[in-house]
Design an enzyme around this catalytic site. Sequence first.
Site: not given
Length: 991
Positions: A49, A300
């Site tokens: 990510c 994330h």
Amino acid sequence: MFGNLFEEEEEEGFSSLSSKGRVVKGVDEPPPPRGKSNLCGIKNQGGTCYLNSLLQTLLFTPEFREALFSLGQEELGRLEDKDKPEAKVRVIPLELQRLFARLLLVDQQSASTADLTDSFGWNSSEGTNQHDVQELNRILFSALEHSLVDTSGSAFIHRLYHGTIVNSIVCKECGNVSQRQEDFLDLTVCVCGVLSLEEALWNMFVEEELFEGNNLYRCAQCDRLVTAAKSAKLRKLPPFMTMSLLRFSFDFAKFERYKETGRYTFPLSINLRPFCEPDSDYSYELFSVIIHKGGCYGGHYHAYIRDIDELGQWEPPENVQEVHEPKLQEDDPLSILMAIISQESSKSVLLDQLGQKLMDKIGSSWSKKFRKQYGPIGKFLQSHSDVFMLVSNGTRVALKANLPSPDQHNEPPTAPDGGQGSHWFDLNDSTVTSIRESDIEKQFQGKESAYMLFYRKTQLHRPAEARNNPQYKVPTHLVQRAQEENVKLQEMREKCEATNNTVELCLHLASSYRLENGALQPVGKEPSENPALSFDRRKTVGDLRLAIYQMQELWEGDMALTVAKSLPAGLHLYNTLTDDNISLNSAGIYNNTDLFVWNGRDVCGATVLTGAEWEPVLLTVVRPFLGEDAEPAAGGGASGWRVFPPDDMQRTLKELSLRDGDALLVLEPQSFDSRSVRCDGHEAVLCTRSFFVNVPLTCVQHVHPERRRRHVKTMFFSQCLKAMLEAVGLDGSCWHLRKLDWCEEVGEPLMDEDASLAELRISNGETLVVTEGHLPPKVPRLLFESFFQYKLCLYLITFGYLADDPVGQVEISDEATLEDLKTQVHSNVWSDVCLPTIGFMRVWQLEGSRLARILRGQQATLRSEAFTPTEVLLNIKMGVPGEKSYYPAEEIVWDASHDSSPRSLRSCLAAHYGLSPDSLLLAKHQPDKYTWEEISNWTQQVSKKKKKKKAESLLGAPFHLKDGDMIGIKVLIMSLFDLYIAVLSQLELPL
């Protein structure tokens, strides 16, 4: 080691659908088209990510994108020639060009970065390891600069992103100025103890550091130690300014890393004039924010990006029902106090009531939750004088007027939402959604907060032809390649759509059936195969009727299509398709639907009743065998049978609740009470006054349907079993009794033969099953293991597995102590083994063929405390960093008597290995499934809203930790050094 522990979302797999109404053809589905935003996301390879967020930011930097596209194949080479030894192919920029072209032009929801990461030299594990996006930004730019040497684009990274800082030291004695100039790719600004980006820049480039007292500066002109002032200024400003926020800090008191989650503001536009030397361009505007959600050891990344060229289709986000109470960051006292004050009608709170309102809000007092870290609440308010102010002669606290309330999102005056111009999008891996500009303020603080800021000079204007034109400046060969890919995707989607909408229909022709007892039965003993038809369910019923007409060339007259279903009694018809203009999907025709093709009136002259109310039922009619030697008895009936009185003869089978498979016993009235019944089956049911007994008929030839015996509750179990066996004419000692549970299934055997019926809790009407076979032994299986030099045991252990054959047996009273048991084993079984003491012997209890738990407590009896563990013995395997292997396993005793939560186990292991608890990932090995089950992070186990909620216990569901379980450890201390080495080795550059 445990799989993809950092996996944030599943791969966009496209397996064939097997849902209702679809046919599984084994055809891979194509990727879905773009969503409403008309922008393409990037697939997550497991932990990439951070890479996806940075690539999307570079893609939406038009000057970077166009500079990359301006490099032709004559300079970069061709990817098709990369395996040729004589060809010089610059793989990284070529793969980046292809990825950008697919993101711009290919109609798919998300693109893959697998080819790009392969060009980096990454192995399969790199895609699942998460790294820092700031470090990746520097490494990626360095790799591009090295790859573009001797090309026209060798300097475009430096031209767009590199700036210059000049550091000056001014002598206070002679005024001599010593300067040193350095380049920067991004500015790393402090977050700890700072409230805004402007304040951090002021501390860096306006505040001076004085050299005085014991810290003097040696002036070259004065040739002695003097007082001096050190400062820094921005000398050259790049077109794009990158700000990296130092969210992660190190606590030297706790010796661990932590993330700064306090409020830290940054502007949408900024003027850098106070921080620069004289220059022409100072004004910048924000166009990208990379956001980190999580802690310092994992999380994330996603990005908020402004669509400068208006390539996407922005739609106002769906308005969720707003709640006046804001979502609080309960770890941040600043946001909590601001929310409390802003929700008051007077926009102020009495100082002596602020603590009570805080407790009502979060369920905890200031002293308990925040005092240790932030001090008294009054001191905290004074330290945030830029946010709070005292009013009403110091009796009330209010927010300063220029700060927005936490529960109100005011639109910035520069670019109101929904107006003309570029808009903002949230690019979160494969998902792209529209956001409002005011949503950026939500990233000022909290566990999900801004991590990198990207500004561009306001003087950079885009040409009109670039607006809404994704093909602008894209090379022709890449445009053509994207168009070809779109054609293939469209063909795949059409083919997949046709496949998914094709249903298989089973046709039953009326000529092959006859009506018998209310159900349609095939003609002949061997039914003929029914024709099958594949048809598109998007077509109409009339199209289906026409297709069947064409299949049945000899059909004459009208044709009716009726949905049928195969029941145990036969084929039954339901609703008839009468409207030829509706589609099969609307008519409820799904895959494998049975259709009966007939004239709609009769089958072979017999009228057929249709509908659910006329469903046939398959019943079994039983005629009893009346034995000649049967003894007469009064009464009648047996367990499970129900007598229908004459009045029920006028009721329907549905009203009588008769279902498929039910049996009807037909008896004549005179034989029902005077004859015994002999049933041709596997067992007969006897009814007594106190209980029921099931007896195999292979042992009984003639059994009276009902024999009554009285058994008092004081009768012993053995006497009761003997009376039952005599009642049915059985003998022998190889019988025992079992009770039926509430599911009417045979349960556990009754073990205590010397107990009375009352002690066994046998009540009136209980069902007992007489079962052939001896009772299982009552002595528990024990396993002995030596800790001396040899691994000696009654059941041999080899790497956690037991030998099939036992070494020996021990008989001992359950009142004996564990020490007595060990002594007897040592004396009788291991008399030839030299052990220092019985303390070197370990006793395991087995469940089946597996180790269950260790018996503890030398003086505890085998019946009580020895089987209640207060400590758990675990086998620990730590993974070798960077390898798919483990260090040698070792045993660790975990005290779970006071705290059995994941936090306690993680703290125990961290203390054993001398590591921080936050740096450990734990998983339990599941030998039955050959998988690892991750034990979630201990920091997430404590409820923030319900502090009194009991912590999760590892001794209960779903882990059920017990002695001998294997725990795996992965240490989350990673570096990008290996990544940097891999990139450089791909470029064949010296380290």
